[in-house]
Design a protein around this motif. Structure first.
Motif, mmCIF file in Angstrom:
data_model
loop_
_atom_site.group_PDB
_atom_site.id
_atom_site.type_symbol
_atom_site.label_atom_id
_atom_site.label_comp_id
_atom_site.label_asym_id
_atom_site.label_seq_id
_atom_site.Cartn_x
_atom_site.Cartn_y
_atom_site.Cartn_z
ATOM 1 N N TYR A 49 0.867 -1.180 0.000
ATOM 2 C CA TYR A 49 0.000 0.000 0.000
ATOM 3 C C TYR A 49 0.903 1.228 0.000
ATOM 4 O O TYR A 49 1.986 1.201 0.576
ATOM 5 C CB TYR A 49 -0.879 0.041 1.259
ATOM 6 N N GLU A 50 0.438 2.296 -0.597
ATOM 7 C CA GLU A 50 1.194 3.545 -0.560
ATOM 8 C C GLU A 50 0.803 4.316 0.687
ATOM 9 O O GLU A 50 -0.380 4.519 0.969
ATOM 10 C CB GLU A 50 0.905 4.398 -1.798
ATOM 11 N N THR A 51 1.800 4.751 1.446
ATOM 12 C CA THR A 51 1.529 5.515 2.664
ATOM 13 C C THR A 51 1.174 6.955 2.296
ATOM 14 O O THR A 51 1.398 7.395 1.167
ATOM 15 C CB THR A 51 2.735 5.508 3.619
ATOM 16 N N LEU A 52 0.655 7.683 3.254
ATOM 17 C CA LEU A 52 0.265 9.075 3.009
ATOM 18 C C LEU A 52 1.443 9.941 2.594
ATOM 19 O O LEU A 52 1.265 10.916 1.871
ATOM 20 C CB LEU A 52 -0.400 9.670 4.254
ATOM 21 N N SER A 107 -10.302 6.300 -1.228
ATOM 22 C CA SER A 107 -9.262 7.307 -1.493
ATOM 23 C C SER A 107 -9.819 8.731 -1.499
ATOM 24 O O SER A 107 -9.072 9.669 -1.242
ATOM 25 C CB SER A 107 -8.551 7.000 -2.809
ATOM 26 N N GLU A 108 -11.118 8.898 -1.761
ATOM 27 C CA GLU A 108 -11.709 10.246 -1.708
ATOM 28 C C GLU A 108 -11.609 10.855 -0.314
ATOM 29 O O GLU A 108 -11.706 12.073 -0.140
ATOM 30 C CB GLU A 108 -13.203 10.243 -2.070
ATOM 31 N N ASN A 109 -11.457 10.024 0.696
ATOM 32 C CA ASN A 109 -11.374 10.500 2.080
ATOM 33 C C ASN A 109 -9.952 10.836 2.505
ATOM 34 O O ASN A 109 -9.706 11.079 3.687
ATOM 35 C CB ASN A 109 -11.964 9.461 3.035
ATOM 36 N N GLU A 114 -5.692 12.387 6.370
ATOM 37 C CA GLU A 114 -4.532 13.225 6.698
ATOM 38 C C GLU A 114 -4.799 14.069 7.943
ATOM 39 O O GLU A 114 -3.915 14.216 8.798
ATOM 40 C CB GLU A 114 -4.169 14.102 5.503
ATOM 41 N N ALA A 115 -6.002 14.605 8.071
ATOM 42 C CA ALA A 115 -6.363 15.378 9.265
ATOM 43 C C ALA A 115 -6.382 14.481 10.505
ATOM 44 O O ALA A 115 -5.930 14.877 11.581
ATOM 45 C CB ALA A 115 -7.717 16.053 9.067
ATOM 46 N N LEU A 128 -3.859 4.206 3.074
ATOM 47 C CA LEU A 128 -5.259 3.937 2.742
ATOM 48 C C LEU A 128 -5.338 2.537 2.140
ATOM 49 O O LEU A 128 -4.505 2.172 1.296
ATOM 50 C CB LEU A 128 -5.776 4.951 1.731
ATOM 51 N N ALA A 129 -6.332 1.774 2.548
ATOM 52 C CA ALA A 129 -6.514 0.428 2.008
ATOM 53 C C ALA A 129 -7.084 0.498 0.602
ATOM 54 O O ALA A 129 -7.723 1.476 0.228
ATOM 55 C CB ALA A 129 -7.454 -0.359 2.919
ATOM 56 N N ASP A 130 -6.852 -0.560 -0.155
ATOM 57 C CA ASP A 130 -7.469 -0.653 -1.476
ATOM 58 C C ASP A 130 -8.887 -1.213 -1.326
ATOM 59 O O ASP A 130 -9.299 -1.627 -0.243
ATOM 60 C CB ASP A 130 -6.612 -1.499 -2.409
ATOM 61 N N ALA A 131 -9.637 -1.217 -2.429
ATOM 62 C CA ALA A 131 -11.042 -1.647 -2.397
ATOM 63 C C ALA A 131 -11.185 -3.089 -1.909
ATOM 64 O O ALA A 131 -12.109 -3.402 -1.149
ATOM 65 C CB ALA A 131 -11.671 -1.481 -3.778
#
Length: 187
Positions: A49-52, A107-109, A114-115, A128-131
């Motif tokens: 997974y890609e981190t923030l 991913s829209e969230n 991040e907040a 973020l997890a994938d679908a």
């Protein structure tokens, strides 16, 4: 009429509280998270997974140490507590262990995630997890409840899974047990 309704109220509450006799379904008594059976250590959990912050949270990036991965959502208060418990675990036991957070949200969230991370000042990788993972499929099949925690052994095999909130102290106890088991099998 009003006095009759008030007079019947205790009987109605009693009937509701009784639940109709022996048909009530009861939750089984929960075992202590530390006493929970660890799954058979099967194949290595392959994931990426890609981190923030644009890095990679993967089997390879966590290899070599026990890794505690929290599964959370930003809207869940228990997830916030779990993220803080993991932060304490990470702070107290780095470099002995890895810790990471996988947020089960679309991913829209991302701005909300991040907040969430900034507000809680989380010191470990967050992705973020994938679908597939959000749906309870993929490398962590069956795990789509929040909060949840998975501990991978140094080889990347799942050694422990807990659905629900688990405290830092309980996680430390589980890790000690897993380390003792690892030391015994290494002999």
């Amino acid at each position: 009429m009003r006095s009759l309704a008030l007079a019947c109220l205790p009987l109605a509450l009693l009937a509701i509280g009784c639940g109709g006799g022996g048909d009530a379904v009861r939750e089984p008594a929960a075992a202590s998270p530390v006493e929970a059976e660890a799954p058979a250590r099967g194949p290595v959990r392959s994931f990426s997974y890609e981190t923030l912050d644009g890095r990679e949270l993967s089997t390879a990036s966590l290899a070599g140490r026990f890794s505690v991965i929290g599964f959370v959502a930003t809207y869940d208060v228990a997830s916030q507590a779990e993220a803080r418990f993991l932060a304490g675990l990470f702070r107290d036991h780095t470099p002995r262990i890895n810790a990471a957070l996988l947020v089960l949200e679309a991913s829209e969230n991302r701005p909300l995630v991040e907040a969430f991370v900034a507000t809680l000042k989380l010191p470990y990788p967050v992705a973020l997890a994938d679908a597939a993972t959000i749906a309870g499929e993929g490398p962590f099949a069956g795990l789509h409840h929040v909060p949840s925690v998975v501990i991978l052994d140094p080889e990347g095999k799942e050694a422990f899974r807990h659905v629900g909130l688990i405290t830092q102290e309980s996680l430390e106890e589980v890790l000690r047990r897993l380390e003792r088991e690892g030391a015994r099998t290494a002999r």
